[in-house]
Design a protein around this motif. Structure first.
Motif, PDB file in Angstrom:
ATOM      1  N   ILE A  13       0.843  -1.209   0.000  1.00 33.44           N
ATOM      2  CA  ILE A  13       0.000   0.000   0.000  1.00 33.44           C
ATOM      3  C   ILE A  13       0.872   1.250   0.000  1.00 33.44           C
ATOM      4  O   ILE A  13       0.630   2.204  -0.752  1.00 33.44           O
ATOM      5  N   CYS A  14       1.919   1.249   0.831  1.00 35.39           N
ATOM      6  CA  CYS A  14       2.835   2.403   0.854  1.00 35.39           C
ATOM      7  C   CYS A  14       3.493   2.588  -0.502  1.00 35.39           C
ATOM      8  O   CYS A  14       3.648   3.719  -0.976  1.00 35.39           O
ATOM      9  N   LEU A  15       3.882   1.497  -1.115  1.00 32.18           N
ATOM     10  CA  LEU A  15       4.505   1.580  -2.436  1.00 32.18           C
ATOM     11  C   LEU A  15       3.527   2.153  -3.455  1.00 32.18           C
ATOM     12  O   LEU A  15       3.906   2.977  -4.287  1.00 32.18           O
ATOM     13  N   ALA A  16       2.268   1.740  -3.381  1.00 31.49           N
ATOM     14  CA  ALA A  16       1.274   2.262  -4.321  1.00 31.49           C
ATOM     15  C   ALA A  16       1.055   3.755  -4.109  1.00 31.49           C
ATOM     16  O   ALA A  16       0.886   4.514  -5.067  1.00 31.49           O
ATOM     17  N   VAL A  17       1.068   4.196  -2.850  1.00 31.36           N
ATOM     18  CA  VAL A  17       0.862   5.612  -2.556  1.00 31.36           C
ATOM     19  C   VAL A  17       2.030   6.449  -3.060  1.00 31.36           C
ATOM     20  O   VAL A  17       1.851   7.525  -3.629  1.00 31.36           O
ATOM     21  N   ARG A  38      11.164   2.521 -11.145  1.00 34.18           N
ATOM     22  CA  ARG A  38      11.794   1.524 -10.276  1.00 34.18           C
ATOM     23  C   ARG A  38      10.804   0.397  -9.998  1.00 34.18           C
ATOM     24  O   ARG A  38      10.129   0.374  -8.984  1.00 34.18           O
ATOM     25  N   THR A  39      10.723  -0.522 -10.889  1.00 30.02           N
ATOM     26  CA  THR A  39       9.768  -1.632 -10.740  1.00 30.02           C
ATOM     27  C   THR A  39      10.275  -2.708  -9.788  1.00 30.02           C
ATOM     28  O   THR A  39       9.530  -3.587  -9.400  1.00 30.02           O
ATOM     29  N   THR A  40      11.532  -2.634  -9.394  1.00 31.60           N
ATOM     30  CA  THR A  40      12.089  -3.630  -8.470  1.00 31.60           C
ATOM     31  C   THR A  40      11.312  -3.653  -7.164  1.00 31.60           C
ATOM     32  O   THR A  40      11.017  -4.715  -6.625  1.00 31.60           O
ATOM     33  N   TRP A  41      10.969  -2.468  -6.654  1.00 28.35           N
ATOM     34  CA  TRP A  41      10.214  -2.401  -5.400  1.00 28.35           C
ATOM     35  C   TRP A  41       8.834  -3.031  -5.555  1.00 28.35           C
ATOM     36  O   TRP A  41       8.366  -3.734  -4.665  1.00 28.35           O
ATOM     37  N   THR A  68       5.327  -7.453  -4.201  1.00 25.75           N
ATOM     38  CA  THR A  68       4.340  -8.400  -4.729  1.00 25.75           C
ATOM     39  C   THR A  68       4.765  -9.838  -4.435  1.00 25.75           C
ATOM     40  O   THR A  68       3.972 -10.636  -3.920  1.00 25.75           O
ATOM     41  N   ILE A  69       5.995 -10.163  -4.723  1.00 26.41           N
ATOM     42  CA  ILE A  69       6.482 -11.517  -4.461  1.00 26.41           C
ATOM     43  C   ILE A  69       6.531 -11.781  -2.958  1.00 26.41           C
ATOM     44  O   ILE A  69       6.165 -12.859  -2.493  1.00 26.41           O
ATOM     45  N   GLY A  70       6.953 -10.786  -2.185  1.00 28.16           N
ATOM     46  CA  GLY A  70       6.972 -10.935  -0.728  1.00 28.16           C
ATOM     47  C   GLY A  70       5.588 -11.188  -0.159  1.00 28.16           C
ATOM     48  O   GLY A  70       5.413 -12.020   0.740  1.00 28.16           O
ATOM     49  N   THR A  71       4.597 -10.484  -0.678  1.00 33.59           N
ATOM     50  CA  THR A  71       3.216 -10.686  -0.220  1.00 33.59           C
ATOM     51  C   THR A  71       2.729 -12.082  -0.569  1.00 33.59           C
ATOM     52  O   THR A  71       2.119 -12.766   0.263  1.00 33.59           O
TER      53      THR A  71
END
Length: 185
Positions: free
Chosen positions: A50-54, A62-65, A70-73
């Protein structure tokens, strides 16, 4: 759960059964802690997503984050699913261990009560009171909870550890008995 486990350890007849009950109770606690950790990881990863989306506009390009969260979730939810499955299996093994030295009896359903506090998604549960004559003249009464409602007078097979006539919770449902005497689980 700990009090229930200690009660069954005292009732167990053999040292092997007592050790098995302890072992399965420890396994169940370990997997319960793993479930709690997995829930925490899921919450953390969802919050990070959510923080990343905000703040995505500041991380443009920077698509790495994005892929990391996503993979972590997904991994956190996979861990949660696996831990929950292991916890449920450990609980079932602990309950089986608690009744390993128990007696198996066939009793008659004398009362069926539908649970009023039921979840509409899972359907009704029924508290089934059964009586059985065991050890000659001793008549015991037990209450088990099932998702299907038997009819009054139907026979069912169950396991129990004590001959206490009113120890209602000392019961492990094995299955209903057909008219031909064979059981069905």
């Amino acid at each position: 759960m700990r009090e229930q486990t200690e009660k069954w350890i005292r009732v167990a007849r053999t040292p092997e059964t007592r050790a098995r009950i302890r072992r399965e109770a420890v396994r169940e606690r370990v997997f319960g802690v793993l479930v709690a950790v997995a829930v925490g990881l899921c919450a953390l990863m969802v919050a990070a997503s959510i923080c990343l989306a905000v703040f995505q506009s500041k991380l443009a390009g920077r698509t790495t984050w994005f892929w990391a969260t996503t993979i972590g979730t997904l991994l956190a939810f996979a861990l949660l699913a696996m831990a929950t499955r292991l916890w449920i299996a450990a609980n079932n093994r602990r309950v089986d261990a608690m009744y390993a030295d128990g007696r198996e009896s066939v009793g008659t359903v004398v009362k069926v009560v539908e649970d009023d506090d039921r979840d509409p998604d899972t359907g009704p549960y029924y508290d089934i009171t059964v009586t059985a004559a065991v050890a000659g003249t001793v008549s015991i009464r037990r209450v088990t909870r099932r998702a299907e409602a038997p009819r009054i007078g139907q026979r069912l097979r169950f396991r129990h550890n004590t001959l206490d006539p009113e120890d209602l919770d000392d019961v492990l449902f094995v299955g209903f008995v057909n008219e031909d005497g064979r059981g069905r689980g």
